[in-house]
Design an enzyme around this catalytic site. Structure first.
Site, short mmCIF file in Angstrom:
data_model
loop_
_atom_site.label_atom_id
_atom_site.label_comp_id
_atom_site.label_asym_id
_atom_site.label_seq_id
_atom_site.Cartn_x
_atom_site.Cartn_y
_atom_site.Cartn_z
N PHE A 73 0.86 -1.20 0.00
CA PHE A 73 0.00 0.00 0.00
C PHE A 73 0.90 1.24 0.00
CE2 PHE A 73 -2.25 -3.35 2.33
CZ PHE A 73 -3.44 -3.47 1.60
N CYS B 177 -5.19 2.91 10.16
CA CYS B 177 -5.69 4.28 10.38
C CYS B 177 -7.20 4.25 10.63
CB CYS B 177 -5.33 5.18 9.21
SG CYS B 177 -5.90 4.58 7.63
N ASP C 89 0.52 -0.56 5.19
CA ASP C 89 -0.18 0.69 5.51
C ASP C 89 -1.46 0.78 4.69
OD1 ASP C 89 -0.82 3.19 6.48
OD2 ASP C 89 0.58 4.26 5.18
N ASP D 176 0.98 -1.09 -4.96
CA ASP D 176 -0.27 -0.36 -4.76
C ASP D 176 -1.20 -0.74 -5.91
OD1 ASP D 176 -0.97 2.28 -2.86
OD2 ASP D 176 -2.22 2.12 -4.65
N SER D 177 -2.52 -0.61 -5.68
CA SER D 177 -3.45 -0.95 -6.75
C SER D 177 -3.74 0.25 -7.65
CB SER D 177 -4.76 -1.48 -6.16
OG SER D 177 -5.32 -0.50 -5.31
N ASN E 110 -3.26 -5.93 -6.56
CA ASN E 110 -4.06 -6.02 -5.34
C ASN E 110 -3.15 -6.62 -4.25
OD1 ASN E 110 -5.64 -7.17 -3.23
ND2 ASN E 110 -7.42 -7.09 -4.58
N ALA E 111 -3.02 -5.91 -3.16
CA ALA E 111 -2.07 -6.32 -2.12
C ALA E 111 -2.38 -7.71 -1.58
CB ALA E 111 -2.09 -5.30 -0.99
#
Ligand code: SAH
Length: 365
Positions: free
Chosen positions: A195, A309, A269, A216-217, A248-249
């Site tokens: 991410f 987050c 993240d 990252d996507s 996609n992670a």
């Protein structure tokens, strides 16, 4: 603002459409707009003075100048990116023309000595809809018609573009965690930034690692990340390039762990999976899966920097997820640091909403 019995409770900013109708700004009565504006100006002065005590410059010239409730200015987010001030109103009150003008004016004069000469207003379409405010594009308020600049975080350089072109803007709340992650890298480390967005962690890790892979996507985010890498390339250096991967992670971590890939540092993240309490359980499964796969790919002594987050997921719940992932992976983890957002996003005791970021540093024993 009064309680049911008519007893005075304080003064608040009002929103006619939000779920949060009142946001308290003072214990005292405010009798006129002038009194309100003077109070808000004073809060801005306090916010700027607090940032000075953090000694953010010269290593970094981008930080949050005003963090809403964290600075007793509910509904206002203001960020500095080098010479550009970005103003974002999250409520009807902070969108009011007279309030905006006074607050922007105050911040510009306080930040002039730091070299801030331009101001831009950023508008989040979803937030404006919730506040029943008309949609508006991001607009320059002061200093010309464009706001692209280059800013630094811990000496690492990044592109900023507020109006037109490819929009950028950092996750400034991670500034101190970038430096922390980098401090765990040692020459031969292999790092994976999952991410990665526009490269925050990856670019901090790169000078201290033998290889960095970042995932990252979002293609546009990766394009900015590559440009940011270019900004930091040193002539004739032997530094390796960062490998930027659009994927996609979840899929990538599954494939890489099946393929036996191993790392010395992994950063996770993800975006907030738990945007509301309702989806906490699904969110917890997402965090667990990511962390489990990451833990399996760490070499002995390897470091996991695991972030969340999601405000609705508490730190103790997050630690419980990490603990259960370590049990499933049959790896022992040493808890090195329980970190949170950078200090320019102040946490106020008694206002739990001001603390939202968790950044846990773990080591496989
Ligand atoms: N670490 C970044 C911030 C990450 S924000 C920094 O410090 O700047 C979350 C990022 O996750 C966004 O860039 C978004 O594009 C990306 N993302 C969201 N869902 C994803 C998925 N399933 N796979 C990969 N990336 C995803």
């Amino acid at each position: 603002m009064e309680d049911e019995r008519g007893k005075f409770q304080g003064s608040a900013l009002y929103s006619s459409s939000s779920q949060i109708a009142l946001r308290k700004v003072s214990d005292q009565p405010l009798r006129s707009d002038d009194e309100l504006l003077e109070l808000l100006r004073q809060r801005v002065r306090q916010a700027v003075a607090y940032r000075k005590t953090l000694a953010i410059a010269p290593q970094s010239n981008a930080y949050r100048v005003v963090f809403s409730e964290g600075d007793a200015l509910p509904g206002l987010i203001a960020d500095r990116y080098n010479d550009v001030l970005s103003y974002q109103a999250l409520t009807q009150a902070m969108d009011r023309a007279d309030i905006k003008q006074v607050l922007v004016g105050e911040m510009m004069s306080l930040l002039a000595e730091a070299g801030v000469t331009r101001a831009v207003e950023r508008c989040d379409a979803r937030i404006r809809e919730l506040e029943a405010l008309p949609p508006r594009p991001d607009t320059m308020l002061l200093g010309g018609d464009q706001a692209s600049t280059i800013y630094t975080l811990n000496g690492v350089r990044f592109h900023y573009e507020a109006v037109g072109g490819q929009k950028t803007g950092a996750f400034l709340d991670q500034r101190e965690n970038y430096a922390t992650a980098a401090a765990y890298a040692h020459g031969k480390s292999r790092a994976l930034d999952v991410f990665c967005y526009q490269g925050g962690f990856a670019l901090h890790l790169a000078p201290r690692c033998s290889t960095v892979t970042a995932v990252d996507s979002s293609r546009p985010a990766l394009e900015v990340a590559e440009k940011n890498e270019g900004l930091n390339r040193v002539e004739n250096s032997s530094a390796r390039e960062i490998e930027w991967i659009e994927a996609n992670a979840f899929d990538l971590l599954k494939d890489y762990s099946a393929a036996g890939q191993q790392y010395d540092i992994i950063v996770l993240d993800p975006p907030a999976f738990a945007k509301s309490k309702r989806v906490l359980e699904t969110a917890a499964r997402g965090y667990k899966e990511l962390n489990l796969r990451a833990i399996k790919m760490l070499r002995p002594g390897g470091i996991l920097v695991s972030c969340s987050c999601s405000y609705h997921l508490s730190e103790s719940d997050f630690l419980a997820i990490l603990s259960s992932a370590s049990a499933d992976a049959q790896r022992n983890l040493r808890l090195l640091e329980q970190r949170t957002q950078s200090r320019d996003h102040p946490i106020i005791l008694g206002i739990p909403e001001t603390k939202y970021l968790k950044c846990i540093v773990l080591q496989v024993t």
